[in-house]
Design a protein around this motif. Structure first.
Motif, PDB file in Angstrom:
ATOM      1  N   ALA A 118       0.816  -1.213   0.000  1.00  0.00           N
ATOM      2  CA  ALA A 118       0.000   0.000   0.000  1.00  0.00           C
ATOM      3  C   ALA A 118       0.850   1.264   0.000  1.00  0.00           C
ATOM      4  CB  ALA A 118      -0.921   0.005   1.219  1.00  0.00           C
ATOM      5  N   ARG A 119       2.180   1.104  -0.080  1.00  0.00           N
ATOM      6  CA  ARG A 119       3.105   2.231   0.004  1.00  0.00           C
ATOM      7  C   ARG A 119       2.972   2.893   1.381  1.00  0.00           C
ATOM      8  NH1 ARG A 119       3.717  -0.588  -3.796  1.00  0.00           N
ATOM      9  NH2 ARG A 119       3.980   0.015  -5.977  1.00  0.00           N
ATOM     10  N   ARG A 120       3.674   3.953   1.602  1.00  0.00           N
ATOM     11  CA  ARG A 120       3.657   4.675   2.880  1.00  0.00           C
ATOM     12  C   ARG A 120       3.837   3.725   4.071  1.00  0.00           C
ATOM     13  NH1 ARG A 120      -1.262   8.909   2.974  1.00  0.00           N
ATOM     14  NH2 ARG A 120      -2.463   6.999   2.700  1.00  0.00           N
ATOM     15  N   ALA A 141     -12.399  -8.692   7.624  1.00  0.00           N
ATOM     16  CA  ALA A 141     -12.534  -7.607   6.654  1.00  0.00           C
ATOM     17  C   ALA A 141     -11.156  -7.102   6.229  1.00  0.00           C
ATOM     18  CB  ALA A 141     -13.342  -6.465   7.260  1.00  0.00           C
ATOM     19  N   PRO A 142     -11.046  -6.529   5.040  1.00  0.00           N
ATOM     20  CA  PRO A 142      -9.765  -5.967   4.608  1.00  0.00           C
ATOM     21  C   PRO A 142      -9.379  -4.755   5.444  1.00  0.00           C
ATOM     22  CG  PRO A 142     -11.491  -5.413   3.045  1.00  0.00           C
ATOM     23  CD  PRO A 142     -12.096  -6.378   4.009  1.00  0.00           C
ATOM     24  N   LEU A 143      -8.073  -4.546   5.584  1.00  0.00           N
ATOM     25  CA  LEU A 143      -7.579  -3.403   6.348  1.00  0.00           C
ATOM     26  C   LEU A 143      -6.196  -3.016   5.856  1.00  0.00           C
ATOM     27  CD1 LEU A 143      -5.302  -4.760   8.402  1.00  0.00           C
ATOM     28  CD2 LEU A 143      -7.325  -5.436   9.670  1.00  0.00           C
ATOM     29  N   ALA A 144      -5.727  -1.861   6.307  1.00  0.00           N
ATOM     30  CA  ALA A 144      -4.363  -1.407   6.040  1.00  0.00           C
ATOM     31  C   ALA A 144      -3.605  -1.392   7.354  1.00  0.00           C
ATOM     32  CB  ALA A 144      -4.369  -0.020   5.414  1.00  0.00           C
ATOM     33  N   ALA A 145      -2.373  -1.925   7.347  1.00  0.00           N
ATOM     34  CA  ALA A 145      -1.582  -2.000   8.572  1.00  0.00           C
ATOM     35  C   ALA A 145      -0.102  -2.048   8.222  1.00  0.00           C
ATOM     36  CB  ALA A 145      -1.963  -3.235   9.386  1.00  0.00           C
ATOM     37  N   PRO A 146       0.766  -1.585   9.126  1.00  0.00           N
ATOM     38  CA  PRO A 146       2.206  -1.699   8.902  1.00  0.00           C
ATOM     39  C   PRO A 146       2.676  -3.137   9.102  1.00  0.00           C
ATOM     40  CG  PRO A 146       1.783  -0.713  11.036  1.00  0.00           C
ATOM     41  CD  PRO A 146       0.454  -0.836  10.360  1.00  0.00           C
ATOM     42  N   VAL A 147       3.857  -3.432   8.592  1.00  0.00           N
ATOM     43  CA  VAL A 147       4.397  -4.791   8.650  1.00  0.00           C
ATOM     44  C   VAL A 147       4.462  -5.310  10.080  1.00  0.00           C
ATOM     45  CG1 VAL A 147       6.477  -6.170   8.245  1.00  0.00           C
ATOM     46  CG2 VAL A 147       5.692  -4.566   6.502  1.00  0.00           C
ATOM     47  N   GLU A 148       4.844  -4.453  11.027  1.00  0.00           N
ATOM     48  CA  GLU A 148       5.027  -4.920  12.404  1.00  0.00           C
ATOM     49  C   GLU A 148       3.723  -5.344  13.074  1.00  0.00           C
ATOM     50  OE1 GLU A 148       5.351  -0.333  12.447  1.00  0.00           O
ATOM     51  OE2 GLU A 148       6.053  -2.014  11.214  1.00  0.00           O
ATOM     52  N   ALA A 151       2.007  -9.947  12.496  1.00  0.00           N
ATOM     53  CA  ALA A 151       2.025 -11.090  13.417  1.00  0.00           C
ATOM     54  C   ALA A 151       0.941 -10.970  14.495  1.00  0.00           C
ATOM     55  CB  ALA A 151       3.410 -11.239  14.046  1.00  0.00           C
ATOM     56  N   PRO A 152       0.772  -9.809  15.157  1.00  0.00           N
ATOM     57  CA  PRO A 152      -0.328  -9.688  16.115  1.00  0.00           C
ATOM     58  C   PRO A 152      -1.709  -9.866  15.480  1.00  0.00           C
ATOM     59  CG  PRO A 152       1.283  -7.955  16.490  1.00  0.00           C
ATOM     60  CD  PRO A 152       1.671  -8.633  15.218  1.00  0.00           C
ATOM     61  N   LEU A 153      -1.884  -9.389  14.255  1.00  0.00           N
ATOM     62  CA  LEU A 153      -3.170  -9.563  13.581  1.00  0.00           C
ATOM     63  C   LEU A 153      -3.460 -11.040  13.322  1.00  0.00           C
ATOM     64  CD1 LEU A 153      -3.087  -6.602  11.042  1.00  0.00           C
ATOM     65  CD2 LEU A 153      -4.829  -6.973  12.801  1.00  0.00           C
ATOM     66  N   LEU A 154      -2.450 -11.780  12.879  1.00  0.00           N
ATOM     67  CA  LEU A 154      -2.640 -13.214  12.658  1.00  0.00           C
ATOM     68  C   LEU A 154      -3.079 -13.902  13.948  1.00  0.00           C
ATOM     69  CD1 LEU A 154       0.468 -13.902  10.399  1.00  0.00           C
ATOM     70  CD2 LEU A 154      -1.919 -14.094   9.687  1.00  0.00           C
ATOM     71  N   ALA A 155      -2.466 -13.519  15.062  1.00  0.00           N
ATOM     72  CA  ALA A 155      -2.851 -14.093  16.352  1.00  0.00           C
ATOM     73  C   ALA A 155      -4.288 -13.719  16.705  1.00  0.00           C
ATOM     74  CB  ALA A 155      -1.885 -13.621  17.437  1.00  0.00           C
ATOM     75  N   ASP A 156      -4.660 -12.466  16.460  1.00  0.00           N
ATOM     76  CA  ASP A 156      -6.033 -12.030  16.742  1.00  0.00           C
ATOM     77  C   ASP A 156      -7.043 -12.812  15.909  1.00  0.00           C
ATOM     78  OD1 ASP A 156      -5.079 -10.169  18.527  1.00  0.00           O
ATOM     79  OD2 ASP A 156      -5.263  -8.461  17.158  1.00  0.00           O
ATOM     80  N   TRP A 157      -6.669 -13.154  14.684  1.00  0.00           N
ATOM     81  CA  TRP A 157      -7.565 -13.904  13.804  1.00  0.00           C
ATOM     82  C   TRP A 157      -7.546 -15.406  14.098  1.00  0.00           C
ATOM     83  CZ3 TRP A 157      -4.945 -10.896   9.310  1.00  0.00           C
ATOM     84  CH2 TRP A 157      -5.551  -9.631   9.171  1.00  0.00           C
TER      85      TRP A 157
END
Length: 232
Positions: A118-120, A141-148, A151-157
């Motif tokens: 997504a750049r930036r 749902a789709p979202l925008a997030a930084p690389v760091e 891993a926490p998002l995967l755990a949340d899902w």
């Protein structure tokens, strides 16, 4: 079913004419800008290559994002112009679902994380699950997030192992839960057409999915280079 499908949301411009699982004609170009000048000539070229006219087609399919703001506007404007001229329905497919479907078509099963640059310093992300037959469903749902935050998002899902796919897989090297990688440079318009074939324009309208505002913004002073100067 015969579908004209095209994608201008990423780093390219691709067009195909598709009929019942077969690509009749295909044109692709790799580019980060300039889709506005190339798209209509490419559409004319695939129509000529296939020998089909507008009355032979059943629908138009287009990516609705997320992706390049300018590229999305080019594709969606072309699709809307064509439907006004031809009466064909326009079916919108997200870039993220298209990448997930391409990974499932390549044989990947279980959790699939789509990651698009997504750049930036951000990624567009969406997790899917592909079952044993290749059936696909979104897990969030789709979202925008930084690389760091990946891993926490995967755990949340609740995802402990997944295949990462899309055009930003290299940015996610080293994340333990991402046990397989299926890099993809662009959306395949034939895959886009295949997804659209099972849907109507009412079910999948061609409405842009931006997720976040465009990079360009209107200045607070309305675009003036300097404050108004009173005249005598």
């Amino acid at each position: 079913m015969r579908i004209l499908a095209f994608d201008t949301a990423g780093n390219g411009c691709s067009v195909c004419l598709w009929q019942d699982g077969q690509t009749l004609a295909l044109r692709t170009l790799s580019m980060s800008h300039g889709q506005a000048e190339q798209l209509i000539p490419m559409i004319a070229a695939v129509r000529e290559d296939s020998g089909l006219d507008w009355q032979d087609l059943d629908a138009i399919a287009v990516t609705i994002g997320p992706g390049s703001f300018t590229g999305l506007r080019v594709g969606l404007a072309a699709a809307q112009g064509l439907t006004l001229a031809t009466g064909l329905p326009v079916i919108g497919i997200t870039t993220l679902e298209a990448y997930a479907r391409q990974a499932a078509n390549a044989g990947y099963r279980g959790a699939i994380l789509v990651a698009v640059d997504a750049r930036r310093d951000d990624l567009y992300l969406q997790p899917f699950h592909a079952d044993d037959t290749g059936g696909l469903r979104p897990l969030a749902a789709p979202l925008a997030a930084p690389v760091e935050q990946v891993a926490p998002l995967l755990a949340d899902w609740g995802i402990t192992t997944a295949t990462v796919t899309g055009d930003a897989t290299a940015l996610l090297d080293g994340i333990a839960a991402l046990t397989a990688s299926h890099p993809q440079a662009a959306v395949d318009p034939a895959c886009l057409a295949g997804l659209a074939a099972g849907r109507s324009a009412a079910e999948a309208p061609a409405i842009p999915l931006y997720i976040r505002p465009p990079d360009a913004a209107i200045p607070q002073n309305g675009g003036q280079l300097r404050p108004d100067v009173p005249h005598d």
